[in-house]
Design an enzyme around this catalytic site. Structure first.
Site, PDB file in Angstrom:
ATOM      1  N   GLY A   1      -2.370  -5.269   7.340  1.00 50.10           N
ATOM      2  CA  GLY A   1      -1.145  -4.487   7.520  1.00 50.10           C
ATOM      3  C   GLY A   1      -1.264  -3.571   8.728  1.00 50.10           C
ATOM      4  N   GLY A   2      -1.769  -2.374   8.502  1.00 49.98           N
ATOM      5  CA  GLY A   2      -1.812  -1.326   9.535  1.00 49.98           C
ATOM      6  C   GLY A   2      -2.412  -1.788  10.858  1.00 49.98           C
TER       7      GLY A   2
ATOM      8  N   HIS B   1       3.528  -9.828  -2.559  1.00 50.55           N
ATOM      9  CA  HIS B   1       2.782  -8.690  -2.009  1.00 50.55           C
ATOM     10  C   HIS B   1       2.876  -7.538  -3.008  1.00 50.55           C
ATOM     11  CE1 HIS B   1       1.752  -5.233   0.452  1.00 50.55           C
ATOM     12  NE2 HIS B   1       1.132  -6.076   1.251  1.00 50.55           N
TER      13      HIS B   1
ATOM     14  N   GLU C   1      -5.676  -8.777  -2.625  1.00 54.41           N
ATOM     15  CA  GLU C   1      -5.461  -7.457  -2.046  1.00 54.41           C
ATOM     16  C   GLU C   1      -5.515  -6.405  -3.146  1.00 54.41           C
ATOM     17  OE1 GLU C   1      -3.139  -7.532   1.865  1.00 54.41           O
ATOM     18  OE2 GLU C   1      -1.674  -7.751   0.291  1.00 54.41           O
TER      19      GLU C   1
ATOM     20  N   SER D   1      -6.877  -2.512   4.110  1.00 51.96           N
ATOM     21  CA  SER D   1      -7.592  -1.712   5.109  1.00 51.96           C
ATOM     22  C   SER D   1      -8.567  -2.522   5.969  1.00 51.96           C
ATOM     23  CB  SER D   1      -8.291  -0.519   4.442  1.00 51.96           C
ATOM     24  OG  SER D   1      -7.328   0.312   3.810  1.00 51.96           O
TER      25      SER D   1
ATOM     26  N   GLY E   1      -3.428   0.098   2.732  1.00 53.53           N
ATOM     27  CA  GLY E   1      -2.873   1.240   3.471  1.00 53.53           C
ATOM     28  C   GLY E   1      -3.545   2.558   3.157  1.00 53.53           C
TER      29      GLY E   1
HETATM   30  P1  PGA Z   1      -3.409  -2.545   5.198  1.00 52.56           P
HETATM   31  O1  PGA Z   1      -2.224  -3.354   4.492  1.00 52.56           O
HETATM   32  O2  PGA Z   1      -4.165  -3.521   6.057  1.00 52.56           O
HETATM   33  O3  PGA Z   1      -2.698  -1.489   6.001  1.00 52.56           O
HETATM   34  O4  PGA Z   1      -4.240  -1.962   4.101  1.00 52.56           O
HETATM   35  C1  PGA Z   1      -2.463  -4.595   3.891  1.00 52.56           C
HETATM   36  C2  PGA Z   1      -1.187  -5.164   3.399  1.00 52.56           C
HETATM   37  O5  PGA Z   1      -0.144  -4.484   3.417  1.00 52.56           O
HETATM   38  O6  PGA Z   1      -1.153  -6.324   2.980  1.00 52.56           O
END
Ligand code: PGA
Length: 238
Positions: free
Chosen positions: A224-225, A85, A157, A203, A163
């Site tokens: 993530g979020g 990650h 990613e 995101s 994020g």
């Molecule tokens: P996010 O995070 O969806 O909050 O952008 C993605 C991740 O941490 O892999």
């Protein structure tokens, strides 16, 4: 490292309540913090939700204080692991070479590694996206055989989208996913390249996941979020 015990319990029970209404053929996973793995694995045992770990150390059981071994995960019925990650690359200094060791070790242990790749904003702005992706794939998958590669999942990613609320447009994401697929054809063959799932992360939310998944080379999301609240987690399961 976002949720405390109460947050995890609320998320588990919220997801459990809503799962009955989810009619998705997709594979569904959750990757809690290591400290919550046992609890989450027990809670979802026998359900549609599989559980994975956010990291491993590439060794058999041994003295590596603070780390987690594949065998310890398998004891809990956990077979999925995220590798590389961007936060591990960025804040823990994990290199492609070290991540490759983890990929190979996880495969040897019968785990399913989900290798994360992606460029930073600086790299994108200096037109290095494809060369960075190529390096991360080539080095991350070094010595992975044709037999083993089909067990791997890749996740693209872009670091600038994680994020930040700045999601890559479906076109931007698809462009890189298509490039990844092409690289897999070159490294393996087209049949293998087609069979590998390439997830998009950065995101992703219930209101943008559909347009991303409509693209031919985007096979799923790594979230993530929006995965930290039961309502939005369930809203992602199309
Ligand atoms: P996010 O995070 O969806 O909050 O952008 C993605 C991740 O941490 O892999």
């Amino acid at each position: 490292m976002n949720l405390n015990s109460k947050g995890v319990q609320d998320l588990i029970s919220g997801i459990q309540k809503g799962l009955g209404n989810v009619h998705s053929n997709s594979e569904i996973l959750v990757f809690p913090s290591t400290i919550h793995l046992n609890e989450v694995a027990k809670a979802f045992q026998g359900s549609k939700v599989n559980v994975g770990c956010q990291n491993i150390y590439p060794s058999k059981l041994a003295a590596f204080t603070g780390e987690t071994a594949c065998e310890q995960l398998k004891d809990l019925g956990i077979h999925y692991v995220l590798i590389g990650h961007s936060e591990r690359r960025q804040f823990m200094g994990e290199t492609d070479e070290f991540l490759n060791k983890k990929v190979l070790f996880a495969l040897e242990e019968g785990m399913i590694p989900m290798l994360c790749i992606g460029e930073t904003l600086e790299e994108r702005e200096s037109n290095k996206t494809f060369s960075v992706i190529k390096r991360q794939i080539t080095e991350g998958l070094k010595s992975v055989s044709k037999e083993s590669i089909t067990k791997i999942v890749l996740a693209y990613e872009p670091v600038w989208a994680i994020g930040t609320g700045k999601v890559a447009t479906p076109e931007q994401a698809e462009e890189v996913h298509a490039y990844i697929r092409k690289e897999l054809v070159a490294l393996y063959n087209s049949e293998i390249a087609e069979s590998i799932s390439i997830l998009y992360g950065g995101s992703v939310k219930p209101d943008n996941i559909k347009s991303l998944l409509e693209k031919p080379n985007i096979d799923g999301g790594l979230v993530g979020g929006a995965s930290q609240k039961a309502e939005s987690y369930l809203g992602l399961l199309t």
